[in-house]
Design an enzyme around this catalytic site. Structure first.
Site: not given
Ligand code: ARG
Length: 475
Positions: A22, A155, A276, A282, A289
């Site tokens: 992540s 309306h 445009s 335009k 939008e």
């Molecule tokens: N990167 C993980 C999350 O965002 C952290 C927690 C990970 N915990 C685990 N038990 N693998 O949730």
């Protein structure tokens, strides 16, 4: 750096790492992770689970890292799974094995949700402040047009004449409620999860209430399982951001419509319009939008988190890692949209003459005839019939209500004497709507001034919360 591995004989494959990492999106939690590490360090020291000497070294290294993260000197690398792993690597590079000491009594499960709560509170406060600025722009524009009549619609058909300032000001009230919602949300979100551990709390003498105070949270968790699995605050934040998106979208729709050639009421400034590539003439209302279009993605982010949470069993599941990108995206989206929409509103001019000429058309004063008869003690049902008959006659003879002759009025209802024409003026109709919150320009000005006061109070509350938050972060 990986935070686990002891019991495995093989490392994750590239595909496994790619799916589970992540770090590509959670690095923005780093300042909050470092601050919550300082709080965890304090509780370990208080419980004498770490010597004063070691804790001093770790504190210094954490503070150094805070500086290096903010200057960009310390960055995650390809081996880091997530923000927590990257920062532990940073500590370990500075302190050797002592860098791993902070893991005592803490799991990424209680850590990540603490970080995310801090992040969310910080950013929702900035969002609320941005909303107060937009509200002020809206109210200023509303007061510019408080005395200008325009047709009011239901309306998208002419309904009754209104002050155009009243029409504009309504948007300010929607955003003021959004700020109230953010403040309510903060109350529920201000809960520390640190001390919940992986799911069951800790056998170490941690003090979650002490940690909560250290981080400026109002309270600590009451159930460690709930603490690590609750993402209500993310879903609620995404509902609030969706609703803000919906409010922006309604402005977008109105500006687009009112700027069309058919209406020609709104003149959006050049700097908030686009051209445009093929049609040289335009000038398009793209900001309006996009305000309308972006609401789709804000609502989508809410749906994505609700769907992810639905059916999650027990405590932490890795699904929960999917809580972050939608939240980040919604906040980023509003950061883009709100300033552009504010600027567009501030610089749009409306065609007073056109709105005024259009105000009485479409028989928008028919209700005035009915009310006139009610004041003469005619029961409303009968008054409504008579006013309807006036409209029907106008349609048949192609004229407006005030153009009917005395004779025609009297034939429709004996109480319709020539004095009925007095209520058939826009100025008269507007000025008479003096009920509180009504469209009489005098009331609209009262409404705007009350709304400005409320915005000031809201801004005071938000800035004082922001100040407390940034003091906590710097402590
Ligand atoms: N990167 C993980 C999350 O965002 C952290 C927690 C990970 N915990 C685990 N038990 N693998 O949730």
């Amino acid at each position: 750096m990986a935070l686990w591995g002891g019991r495995f004989s093989n490392k994750p494959t590239d595909a496994v790492f790619a799916l589970s990492q992540s770090i590509s999106f959670d690095w923005r939690l780093a300042p909050y992770d470092l601050r919550s590490s300082l709080a965890h360090l304090a509780v370990l020291e208080k419980a004498r689970l770490i010597s004063k000497d070691d804790s001093g070294k770790i504190r210094e290294a954490l503070k150094e890292l805070i500086g290096e993260v903010s200057s960009g000197k310390f960055l995650p690398d390809d081996s880091d799974e997530d923000v927590h792993s990257a920062l532990e690597r940073g500590l370990t590079e500075k302190l050797g094995t002592l860098g791993g000491a902070l893991r005592a009594g803490r799991s990424r499960n209680d850590q990540v949700t603490t970080d995310l709560r801090l992040f969310a509170i910080d950013h929702m406060l900035s969002l609320a402040l941005m909303l107060t600025e937009m509200i002020e722009v809206i109210l200023d524009k509303a007061s510019e047009y408080a005395n200008d009549a325009a047709p009011g619609f239901t309306h998208i058909q002419h309904a009754q004449p209104i002050s155009f300032g009243h029409e504009i000001a309504k948007h300010a009230h929607a955003f003021a409620r959004d700020i109230d919602r953010i403040n309510d949300w903060i109350q529920r979100t201000s809960v520390s999860s640190l001390g919940a551990g992986a799911l069951s709390g800790s056998s170490l003498e941690l003090d979650p209430v002490f940690t909560a105070k250290n981080l400026g949270f109002e309270r600590s968790f009451e159930n460690s399982i709930d603490a690590v699995s609750d993402r209500d605050y993310v879903a609620e934040a995404l509902f609030i951001t969706s609703l803000i998106g919906v409010h922006l979208s309604r402005i977008g729709e109105e500006w687009t419509l009112l700027g069309s050639t058919e209406f020609s009421w709104a003149k959006i400034a050049d700097e908030y319009s686009t051209g445009s590539s093929i049609m040289p003439q335009k000038k398009n209302p793209d900001m309006a939008e996009l305000a309308r279009g972006k609401s789709g993605r804000l609502i989508g982010n809410l749906m994505s988190v609700l769907t992810m949470l639905k059916g999650l069993p027990f405590a932490y599941n890795r699904d929960l890692q999917e809580d972050k990108e939608p939240l980040f995206d919604s906040l980023d989206t509003l950061d883009l949209v709100i300033p552009a929409v504010s600027g567009m509103i501030a610089t749009t001019n409306f065609n007073r003459e056109k709105m005024k000429l259009s105000a009485p058309t479409g028989f928008s004063l028919a209700t005035e005839i009915a009310d006139y008869l009610v004041r003469k003690n005619v029961p409303f049902a009968q008054a409504h019939e008579a006013a309807g008959a006036c409209v029907a006659l106008c349609e048949k003879t192609s004229c407006e209500l005030h153009e009917l002759s005395d004779h025609q009025f009297a034939e429709i209802h004996p109480s319709l004497d020539p004095s009925v024409r007095e209520v058939l003026t826009i100025q008269g109709a507007l000025a008479s709507r003096t009920t509180a919150g009504g469209t009489a320009p005098s009331q609209v000005l009262v409404q705007i001034s009350n709304a400005k006061k409320k915005t000031l109070d809201q801004r005071k509350e938000i800035t004082s919360k922001m100040k407390a938050f940034s003091e906590m972060m710097g402590a």
